[in-house]
Design an enzyme around this catalytic site. Sequence first.
Site: not given
Length: 404
Positions: A172, A100, A180, A149
């Site tokens: 992350e 992301g 995630d 992502g």
Amino acid sequence: MLRLAAAAAASASRRGALGGLRPLSSLHPSHADAAAASDEVLVEGKASARAAVLNRPGYLNALTTNMGARLNKFYESWEDNPDIGFVMMKGSGRAFCAGGDVVKLRDLISEGKLEECKDFFKTLYMFIYVLGTYLKPHVAILDGVTMGGGGGVSIPGTFRIATDRTVFATPEVHIGFHPDAAASFYLSHLTGHVGEYLALTGEKLNGADMIALGLATHYSMSGHLDLVDERLAKLVTDDPSVIDSSLAQYGDMVYPDKTSIVHRLEVIDKCFSHETVEEIADALESEAARLNEEWCTLALKRLKEASPLALKVSLRSIREGRYQTLDECIVREYRMSINGISKQFSHDFCEGVRARLVDKDLVPKWDPPALEYVSKDMVDAYFAPLGEFEPELKLPTESREAFV
């Protein structure tokens, strides 16, 4: 690892043909922003397939809300089109997808635009669920950087082609966040405790290691991808076995070398099977002293550099993911992400992005600054329900069931 495979036939209804993208020069200036947004995901048409091309090469194809929305729109249309047998995804430039656009998210948080942040997570997570329940075979070409992502928009699909240029990671924790985009599902289903290792250290894997762990299904030298693409372009099929055999025929064989993660699995399981992050760190320190091997020392260093809060949150996330379905993991991750960008917890995320990607001084000031200051209540708050006025993520589980 468990594979989410497409196995059902598509609906016969057709939602209309895909229109071509006009070049920017043909648009009025007032439409320039909209045109630029439309160029973030391009479409390639093939005999019996469509390919979505992530097209932000200057940002390593980092995902935006607009990209998630366009992917949702395209994939819905393609799933309902009886003339399309399978779907592909690839990236432009030297990356598949770096995850992301967290710099943009940090800016939105700083400006108090939390609703826009929520839209990003909601849109992206919805697409990942669509991909994990897709009724047609899916082929992702992971040529180049594939992180965060980027794994989420590829690994839940049917086939993933890794290459000699692939660099995979879920880093992350080093920006004060948690793995995630369905990472708590697919990492937790890897062999032994490799999922915890990858989540807590952000360790990079090459294409051969992705094959060895089951994160990728096929391998191709980057220079041979044109041949693979040419073969897929000629296929007229919706049969996963036909696509599988074609990818195998036109792909390359690869074997783990002496530096491969497969040679570390015993030590990884020994260290990362412990109940707490503190125990994991202690075990890793002992093994690093005993083995005097570079990978072990580096893993310990990366563990110590990560956000203490993010480490404890991420460990619990992976452990919970082991006993949850894809949709349950995505719904929980959404809750964690929304709590993670709240005023209570957003400091570590904003600080981590600043240190790694904005100022690039690599000296984040975490809060709390050490593992011993991270309380159980802090971790519990990350997983807490969003509350009466903050709706949970609603996935279409009644109409779309994951294939496991």
